[in-house]
Design a protein around this motif. Sequence first.
Motif, mmCIF file in Angstrom:
data_model
loop_
_atom_site.group_PDB
_atom_site.id
_atom_site.type_symbol
_atom_site.label_atom_id
_atom_site.label_comp_id
_atom_site.label_asym_id
_atom_site.label_seq_id
_atom_site.Cartn_x
_atom_site.Cartn_y
_atom_site.Cartn_z
ATOM 1 N N LYS A 31 0.863 -1.174 0.000
ATOM 2 C CA LYS A 31 0.000 0.000 0.000
ATOM 3 C C LYS A 31 0.899 1.224 0.000
ATOM 4 O O LYS A 31 1.933 1.240 0.664
ATOM 5 N N THR A 32 0.522 2.247 -0.751
ATOM 6 C CA THR A 32 1.321 3.464 -0.796
ATOM 7 C C THR A 32 1.407 4.059 0.609
ATOM 8 O O THR A 32 0.410 4.174 1.301
ATOM 9 N N GLY A 33 2.616 4.389 1.020
ATOM 10 C CA GLY A 33 2.843 4.931 2.357
ATOM 11 C C GLY A 33 3.202 3.863 3.381
ATOM 12 O O GLY A 33 3.583 4.179 4.506
ATOM 13 N N CYS A 34 3.087 2.601 3.010
ATOM 14 C CA CYS A 34 3.402 1.491 3.935
ATOM 15 C C CYS A 34 4.713 0.792 3.584
ATOM 16 O O CYS A 34 5.029 -0.227 4.193
ATOM 17 N N GLU A 35 5.470 1.332 2.636
ATOM 18 C CA GLU A 35 6.685 0.661 2.174
ATOM 19 C C GLU A 35 7.679 0.445 3.317
ATOM 20 O O GLU A 35 8.169 -0.672 3.507
ATOM 21 N N LEU A 36 7.985 1.495 4.057
ATOM 22 C CA LEU A 36 8.997 1.398 5.117
ATOM 23 C C LEU A 36 8.527 0.535 6.278
ATOM 24 O O LEU A 36 9.286 -0.300 6.785
ATOM 25 N N SER A 37 7.278 0.699 6.693
ATOM 26 C CA SER A 37 6.776 -0.105 7.821
ATOM 27 C C SER A 37 6.672 -1.582 7.426
ATOM 28 O O SER A 37 7.017 -2.467 8.223
ATOM 29 N N SER A 38 6.236 -1.867 6.202
ATOM 30 C CA SER A 38 6.181 -3.259 5.738
ATOM 31 C C SER A 38 7.584 -3.839 5.636
ATOM 32 O O SER A 38 7.809 -4.999 5.972
ATOM 33 N N GLY A 39 8.540 -3.024 5.183
ATOM 34 C CA GLY A 39 9.927 -3.461 5.092
ATOM 35 C C GLY A 39 10.491 -3.840 6.445
ATOM 36 O O GLY A 39 11.168 -4.862 6.587
ATOM 37 N N VAL A 40 10.194 -3.040 7.477
ATOM 38 C CA VAL A 40 10.656 -3.338 8.838
ATOM 39 C C VAL A 40 10.052 -4.653 9.324
ATOM 40 O O VAL A 40 10.751 -5.507 9.883
ATOM 41 N N LEU A 41 8.753 -4.841 9.097
ATOM 42 C CA LEU A 41 8.091 -6.080 9.522
ATOM 43 C C LEU A 41 8.672 -7.298 8.807
ATOM 44 O O LEU A 41 8.892 -8.347 9.430
ATOM 45 N N LEU A 42 8.946 -7.172 7.507
ATOM 46 C CA LEU A 42 9.519 -8.289 6.746
ATOM 47 C C LEU A 42 10.948 -8.595 7.192
ATOM 48 O O LEU A 42 11.350 -9.749 7.237
ATOM 49 N N LYS A 43 11.704 -7.562 7.550
ATOM 50 C CA LYS A 43 13.066 -7.791 8.080
ATOM 51 C C LYS A 43 12.998 -8.556 9.393
ATOM 52 O O LYS A 43 13.815 -9.433 9.646
ATOM 53 N N ARG A 44 12.007 -8.235 10.229
ATOM 54 C CA ARG A 44 11.837 -8.954 11.499
ATOM 55 C C ARG A 44 11.513 -10.427 11.264
ATOM 56 O O ARG A 44 11.828 -11.276 12.085
ATOM 57 N N LEU A 45 10.872 -10.718 10.128
ATOM 58 C CA LEU A 45 10.555 -12.105 9.784
ATOM 59 C C LEU A 45 11.752 -12.813 9.133
ATOM 60 O O LEU A 45 11.659 -13.990 8.781
ATOM 61 N N GLY A 46 12.860 -12.094 8.958
ATOM 62 C CA GLY A 46 14.076 -12.709 8.436
ATOM 63 C C GLY A 46 14.328 -12.515 6.950
ATOM 64 O O GLY A 46 15.237 -13.119 6.394
ATOM 65 N N PHE A 47 13.556 -11.678 6.301
ATOM 66 C CA PHE A 47 13.746 -11.442 4.868
ATOM 67 C C PHE A 47 14.720 -10.296 4.645
ATOM 68 O O PHE A 47 14.790 -9.360 5.433
ATOM 69 N N ASN A 48 15.477 -10.372 3.542
ATOM 70 C CA ASN A 48 16.395 -9.301 3.160
ATOM 71 C C ASN A 48 15.624 -8.357 2.240
ATOM 72 O O ASN A 48 15.238 -8.744 1.137
ATOM 73 N N ILE A 49 15.405 -7.134 2.700
ATOM 74 C CA ILE A 49 14.563 -6.166 1.993
ATOM 75 C C ILE A 49 15.400 -4.996 1.511
ATOM 76 O O ILE A 49 16.275 -4.509 2.225
ATOM 77 N N LYS A 50 15.106 -4.524 0.302
ATOM 78 C CA LYS A 50 15.752 -3.337 -0.246
ATOM 79 C C LYS A 50 14.668 -2.338 -0.654
ATOM 80 O O LYS A 50 13.768 -2.681 -1.419
ATOM 81 N N ILE A 51 14.785 -1.122 -0.104
ATOM 82 C CA ILE A 51 13.840 -0.050 -0.431
ATOM 83 C C ILE A 51 14.664 1.161 -0.876
ATOM 84 O O ILE A 51 15.149 1.924 -0.040
ATOM 85 N N PRO A 52 14.867 1.330 -2.192
ATOM 86 C CA PRO A 52 15.683 2.454 -2.674
ATOM 87 C C PRO A 52 15.060 3.814 -2.332
ATOM 88 O O PRO A 52 13.844 4.009 -2.474
ATOM 89 N N GLU A 53 15.918 4.738 -1.867
ATOM 90 C CA GLU A 53 15.485 6.096 -1.528
ATOM 91 C C GLU A 53 16.376 7.105 -2.241
ATOM 92 O O GLU A 53 17.475 6.785 -2.673
ATOM 93 N N LYS A 54 15.887 8.347 -2.333
ATOM 94 C CA LYS A 54 16.630 9.426 -2.984
ATOM 95 C C LYS A 54 16.441 10.720 -2.202
ATOM 96 O O LYS A 54 15.443 10.872 -1.483
ATOM 97 N N LEU A 55 17.374 11.651 -2.329
ATOM 98 C CA LEU A 55 17.272 12.979 -1.737
ATOM 99 C C LEU A 55 16.887 13.945 -2.857
ATOM 100 O O LEU A 55 17.732 14.339 -3.652
ATOM 101 N N MET A 56 15.615 14.312 -2.917
ATOM 102 C CA MET A 56 15.115 15.171 -3.989
ATOM 103 C C MET A 56 15.108 16.627 -3.560
ATOM 104 O O MET A 56 14.802 16.939 -2.412
ATOM 105 N N SER A 57 15.421 17.514 -4.503
ATOM 106 C CA SER A 57 15.319 18.950 -4.262
ATOM 107 C C SER A 57 13.865 19.347 -4.458
ATOM 108 O O SER A 57 13.298 19.172 -5.538
ATOM 109 N N ILE A 58 13.266 19.857 -3.399
ATOM 110 C CA ILE A 58 11.868 20.282 -3.424
ATOM 111 C C ILE A 58 11.828 21.765 -3.090
ATOM 112 O O ILE A 58 12.452 22.207 -2.124
ATOM 113 N N ARG A 59 11.079 22.538 -3.874
ATOM 114 C CA ARG A 59 10.980 23.981 -3.634
ATOM 115 C C ARG A 59 9.670 24.284 -2.925
ATOM 116 O O ARG A 59 8.595 23.980 -3.425
ATOM 117 N N ARG A 60 9.792 24.879 -1.739
ATOM 118 C CA ARG A 60 8.615 25.293 -0.963
ATOM 119 C C ARG A 60 8.861 26.705 -0.445
ATOM 120 O O ARG A 60 9.896 26.968 0.170
#
Length: 185
Positions: A31-60
Amino acid sequence: ASDVYKRQIQTSQRIFKRGGRKAMMYVVQTKTGCELSSGVLLKRLGFNIKIPEKLMSIRRGGIWRLEKKLVFTGYIFLESDKSITEKDYYKVKNTDGVINFIGKGKPQAIRENEIPFINWLWNNGKPIEPSRVFVTVDGRKMIMSGPLRKYGGEYASIDIRQRRAKTVISICGIKHKVTLPIELI
């Protein structure tokens, strides 16, 4: 393909072999927005998880800021030394936030030649930093340093004003545009 790209593939393939067997990588839809929390739960179950991240320039408010964003919203990558068993399938599928594996009725491992791109985007668990781009007097764009300098694939576009570059990578045989950060020098 460039020499740098060929070396990256060879290095990635050497690293990706485990105990004489090649590891496999699967795409898990969340589910969108659940990537990191699902990744943590799957790591606890013993799976090797990769979630690529980036540092984007955002103008506000007229000010540019670097914000951490996911490269693929709604997807995480699961690495395994073996094929996914029925027991593992249901462990993953029943994890909070997980929708399903990508595949036609069963988990489909991504192609061996696509794994180096995922590892490149994963960047050893660190967010991808902006690549430095120089624009010549005649308008040509030259990537001077950063992750895009090492990329040997296809570019869709480089947008200096928005501080973004779009690359094209293949996952499960389907081409996807991936937006990555750049900065002007």
